[in-house]
Design a protein around this motif. Structure first.
Motif, PDB file in Angstrom:
ATOM      1  N   TYR A  98       4.727   7.449   2.959  1.00 19.60           N
ATOM      2  CA  TYR A  98       4.946   6.160   3.608  1.00 19.60           C
ATOM      3  C   TYR A  98       4.466   5.009   2.736  1.00 19.60           C
ATOM      4  O   TYR A  98       3.659   5.176   1.822  1.00 19.60           O
ATOM      5  N   VAL A  99       5.001   3.825   3.045  1.00 18.90           N
ATOM      6  CA  VAL A  99       4.658   2.594   2.333  1.00 18.90           C
ATOM      7  C   VAL A  99       4.443   1.497   3.368  1.00 18.90           C
ATOM      8  O   VAL A  99       5.230   1.361   4.313  1.00 18.90           O
ATOM      9  N   ALA A 100       3.376   0.724   3.197  1.00 18.95           N
ATOM     10  CA  ALA A 100       3.102  -0.428   4.056  1.00 18.95           C
ATOM     11  C   ALA A 100       3.075  -1.680   3.193  1.00 18.95           C
ATOM     12  O   ALA A 100       2.475  -1.682   2.118  1.00 18.95           O
ATOM     13  N   ALA A 101       3.727  -2.731   3.659  1.00 19.06           N
ATOM     14  CA  ALA A 101       3.788  -3.997   2.924  1.00 19.06           C
ATOM     15  C   ALA A 101       3.192  -5.109   3.779  1.00 19.06           C
ATOM     16  O   ALA A 101       3.427  -5.153   4.994  1.00 19.06           O
TER      17      ALA A 101
ATOM     18  N   GLU B 254      -5.254  -8.679   4.448  1.00 20.74           N
ATOM     19  CA  GLU B 254      -4.770  -7.711   5.433  1.00 20.74           C
ATOM     20  C   GLU B 254      -4.367  -6.397   4.775  1.00 20.74           C
ATOM     21  O   GLU B 254      -4.576  -5.321   5.335  1.00 20.74           O
ATOM     22  N   ALA B 255      -3.812  -6.473   3.575  1.00 23.40           N
ATOM     23  CA  ALA B 255      -3.481  -5.254   2.834  1.00 23.40           C
ATOM     24  C   ALA B 255      -4.754  -4.501   2.458  1.00 23.40           C
ATOM     25  O   ALA B 255      -4.815  -3.265   2.560  1.00 23.40           O
TER      26      ALA B 255
ATOM     27  N   LEU C 140      -3.075   0.258  -3.910  1.00 26.74           N
ATOM     28  CA  LEU C 140      -2.788  -1.088  -3.417  1.00 26.74           C
ATOM     29  C   LEU C 140      -2.391  -1.929  -4.617  1.00 26.74           C
ATOM     30  O   LEU C 140      -3.130  -1.996  -5.600  1.00 26.74           O
ATOM     31  N   LEU C 141      -1.226  -2.534  -4.555  1.00 26.91           N
ATOM     32  CA  LEU C 141      -0.770  -3.318  -5.699  1.00 26.91           C
ATOM     33  C   LEU C 141      -0.117  -4.616  -5.272  1.00 26.91           C
ATOM     34  O   LEU C 141       0.382  -4.726  -4.142  1.00 26.91           O
ATOM     35  N   ARG C 142      -0.140  -5.542  -6.173  1.00 28.28           N
ATOM     36  CA  ARG C 142       0.519  -6.830  -5.988  1.00 28.28           C
ATOM     37  C   ARG C 142       1.990  -6.656  -6.320  1.00 28.28           C
ATOM     38  O   ARG C 142       2.348  -6.239  -7.419  1.00 28.28           O
ATOM     39  N   LEU C 143       2.856  -6.952  -5.365  1.00 30.27           N
ATOM     40  CA  LEU C 143       4.300  -6.844  -5.592  1.00 30.27           C
ATOM     41  C   LEU C 143       4.962  -8.016  -4.888  1.00 30.27           C
ATOM     42  O   LEU C 143       5.158  -7.993  -3.670  1.00 30.27           O
TER      43      LEU C 143
ATOM     44  N   VAL D  47       0.874  -1.177   0.000  1.00 24.46           N
ATOM     45  CA  VAL D  47       0.000   0.000   0.000  1.00 24.46           C
ATOM     46  C   VAL D  47       0.908   1.223   0.000  1.00 24.46           C
ATOM     47  O   VAL D  47       1.615   1.487   0.980  1.00 24.46           O
ATOM     48  N   GLU D  48       0.912   1.939  -1.116  1.00 23.19           N
ATOM     49  CA  GLU D  48       1.684   3.173  -1.239  1.00 23.19           C
ATOM     50  C   GLU D  48       0.725   4.333  -0.985  1.00 23.19           C
ATOM     51  O   GLU D  48      -0.338   4.413  -1.617  1.00 23.19           O
ATOM     52  N   ALA D  49       1.067   5.229  -0.058  1.00 22.59           N
ATOM     53  CA  ALA D  49       0.121   6.278   0.321  1.00 22.59           C
ATOM     54  C   ALA D  49       0.825   7.595   0.595  1.00 22.59           C
ATOM     55  O   ALA D  49       2.017   7.642   0.887  1.00 22.59           O
TER      56      ALA D  49
END
Length: 321
Positions: free
Chosen positions: A143-146, A152-153, A178-181, A44-46
């Motif tokens: 910020y970035v959350a993985a 959960e993402a 939100l992306l698949r990485l 999740v890039e925000a």
């Protein structure tokens, strides 16, 4: 200085903005290290829309009172927050939210605010409800959350606007996704941008899956545009001084973007900077135009730096956040 002494011991390892001995490059390195070494499949890039103009003063003072009992300090900060702003038409505007533009205390207050709004919430609440691994890396309001698992993402992506809205903030939709990485789906088309770097999974020379970073296209385009405007307005400067200034600009670019794996991008930047530099040096005079042979002789003689990878300092240790 007083606030830093109080809060530096409280800030989470995931916070890298406006703190002593760490910076944007450390945040980029830590994010890459955690994505490479921890199981993560969704990112999740925000970004927060207009953060420095919108955070709530009442909430901030409530947060400050958690660690500061001296009301004189709270009152001083309150005066700083409400200091008038002189508009171009001569009127004075007194803000009811946000921090003073250019104020030396603003970065610290911003870190304190997001420490309670985002960092502690992620550490104490989000991680507790995650069955898989979860990682947050923050630099100021970027910020970035993985996450290891998609559900959960998606839950974090869905709840995040509500959490920020409670404190008078909102996400910037154009910078939030939100992306698949995943290492199991290496592709240069699955990317996200953080602090000027584009992250993606790809195969290395040995055929192994590796998280890679390159200078983002927008950052590259902006850096070349800035250099073009600068050299256009400074091409009248004596040659030795002009080359010295270009040397500093190149080294500054390499010191930040010269991470291992990004050699192609910094080589592209170096090549295009030389082309732009030569183009505008030719336009200094109609009678004495500089030719290519003379230009590259100066490049060699004055030791204009070529592309250089600047490794992460050995004395700094990366940690799993």
């Amino acid at each position: 200085m007083l606030l830093e002494a109080i809060y530096e011991q409280d800030f989470q390892p995931c916070s890298f903005g406006y703190r002593p001995k760490v910076g944007a490059r450390d945040a980029v390195q830590a994010l890459g290290f955690n994505l490479q070494c921890r199981p993560s499949g969704y990112v999740v890039e925000a970004d927060i829309r207009g953060f420095f103009d919108h955070f709530d003063h009442t909430w901030l003072k409530t947060m400050l009172r958690q660690r500061i009992a001296d009301e004189a300090i709270i009152g001083l900060i309150d005066k700083w927050l409400k200091a008038g702003i002189l508009e171009p038409d001569g009127t004075v505007h007194y803000p009811e939210a946000g921090s003073p533009q250019g104020g030396v205390v603003s970065p610290m207050l911003a870190n304190i605010y997001l420490h309670y709004v985002l960092d502690l919430w992620f550490e104490k609440v989000v991680k507790r409800y995650c069955k898989g691994k979860a990682v947050l890396v923050r630099y100021a309001d970027d910020y970035v959350a993985a996450f290891q698992y998609r559900a959960e993402a998606e839950a974090f992506y869905r709840v995040l606007p509500k959490r920020l809205g409670k404190f008078g903030l909102e996400v910037a939709p154009e910078k939030t996704q939100l992306l698949r990485l995943s290492r199991f789906h290496p592709s240069r088309k699955r990317t996200f941008v953080f602090l000027g770097f584009e992250f993606y999974w790809d195969l290395d020379r040995k055929g192994e899956r590796r998280l890679k970073r390159r200078t983002s296209r927008a950052k590259m385009k902006g850096a070349l545009k800035d250099f073009t405007e600068w050299v256009k307005t400074h091409r009248h400067v004596p040659t030795l001084q002009l080359f010295a200034a270009v040397t500093r600009k190149l080294r500054g670019h390499y010191n930040y973007f010269g991470l291992p794996g990004n050699s192609r991008s910094i080589s592209e930047y170096h090549r295009k900077v030389l082309a732009i530099f030569f183009k505008w040096l030719q336009r200094r005079s109609r009678r004495h135009r500089m030719n290519g042979w003379r230009f590259y002789e100066l490049v060699e003689r004055l030791r204009l730096p070529g592309p250089k990878i600047v490794p992460y300092p050995r004395h700094k240790s990366l940690v799993l956040v």
